[in-house]
Design an enzyme around this catalytic site. Structure first.
Site, PDB file in Angstrom:
ATOM      1  N   ALA A  87       0.844  -1.199   0.000  1.00 17.14           N
ATOM      2  CA  ALA A  87       0.000   0.000   0.000  1.00 17.14           C
ATOM      3  C   ALA A  87       0.883   1.255   0.000  1.00 17.14           C
ATOM      4  O   ALA A  87       0.789   2.112   0.883  1.00 17.14           O
ATOM      5  CB  ALA A  87      -0.992  -0.009   1.150  1.00 17.14           C
ATOM      6  N   HIS A  88       1.778   1.299  -0.944  1.00 16.32           N
ATOM      7  CA  HIS A  88       2.603   2.479  -1.146  1.00 16.32           C
ATOM      8  C   HIS A  88       3.224   2.399  -2.549  1.00 16.32           C
ATOM      9  O   HIS A  88       3.129   1.368  -3.221  1.00 16.32           O
ATOM     10  CB  HIS A  88       3.700   2.582  -0.071  1.00 16.32           C
ATOM     11  CG  HIS A  88       4.673   1.449  -0.067  1.00 16.32           C
ATOM     12  ND1 HIS A  88       4.692   0.476   0.912  1.00 16.32           N
ATOM     13  CD2 HIS A  88       5.665   1.111  -0.933  1.00 16.32           C
ATOM     14  CE1 HIS A  88       5.653  -0.393   0.645  1.00 16.32           C
ATOM     15  NE2 HIS A  88       6.252  -0.038  -0.473  1.00 16.32           N
ATOM     16  N   ALA A  89       3.844   3.481  -2.940  1.00 18.18           N
ATOM     17  CA  ALA A  89       4.640   3.512  -4.169  1.00 18.18           C
ATOM     18  C   ALA A  89       6.011   4.064  -3.810  1.00 18.18           C
ATOM     19  O   ALA A  89       6.201   4.628  -2.725  1.00 18.18           O
ATOM     20  CB  ALA A  89       3.965   4.387  -5.225  1.00 18.18           C
TER      21      ALA A  89
END
Ligand code: TYD
Length: 137
Positions: A54-56
């Protein structure tokens, strides 16, 4: 990487040395992987219900391998998404920078090995989904 897309990410076959007494997959810096490996880390003891990722990342390139067991990884680039089930120790998912990823569905004993192009740097993360969508505009 504002313009990177899910379709720039791909599954790669990793070299395998197979013998009757087992297999070896050896990953050589810059030969088997299109970046210099500066960090290796792995996720393990992940409960089946857990959601990871749940991130980039703004700059980080990664090769993700299920060295044991399996898990699901979903990629999103602001336009398209794509889901992969990783369950082969001789297959990896190459991730370009700027891709939102979510990992879940870890099997018992599932181990997610990550080879990364940079050392750990919190400033390289985009952890807020709305910030990510803004970043990709
Ligand atoms: P994070 O990358 O958010 O994990 P995941 O994407 O698997 O859910 O990292 C979780 C925590 O671990 C966070 O506090 C940062 C820390 N961490 C390090 O200290 N070094 C590392 O190399 C990584 C990947 C994470």
């Amino acid at each position: 990487m504002r313009i990177s897309r899910v379709k720039d990410c791909r599954i790669v076959d990793l070299p395998i040395v197979q013998t009757e007494s087992g297999s070896i997959t050896s990953l050589n810096n810059s030969i088997d992987i299109p970046f210099n490996i500066k960090r290796v880390y792995y996720l393990y003891d992940v409960p089946n219900q857990a959601d990871r990722g749940a991130h980039a990342h703004k700059e980080l390139q990664q090769l993700i391998v299920a060295v044991s067991g399996s898990f699901t990884i979903t990629l999103f680039d602001g336009f398209e998404n794509m889901t992969f089930i990783l369950n082969q120790p001789n297959q990896g998912l190459l991730l370009v920078p700027g891709i939102w990823r979510e990992l879940n569905g870890f099997s018992g004993g599932g181990i997610c090995l990550v080879l990364a192009s940079h050392e750990y740097q919190e400033s390289d993360y985009i952890r807020d989904y709305h910030d990510y969508l803004e970043f990709k505009k």
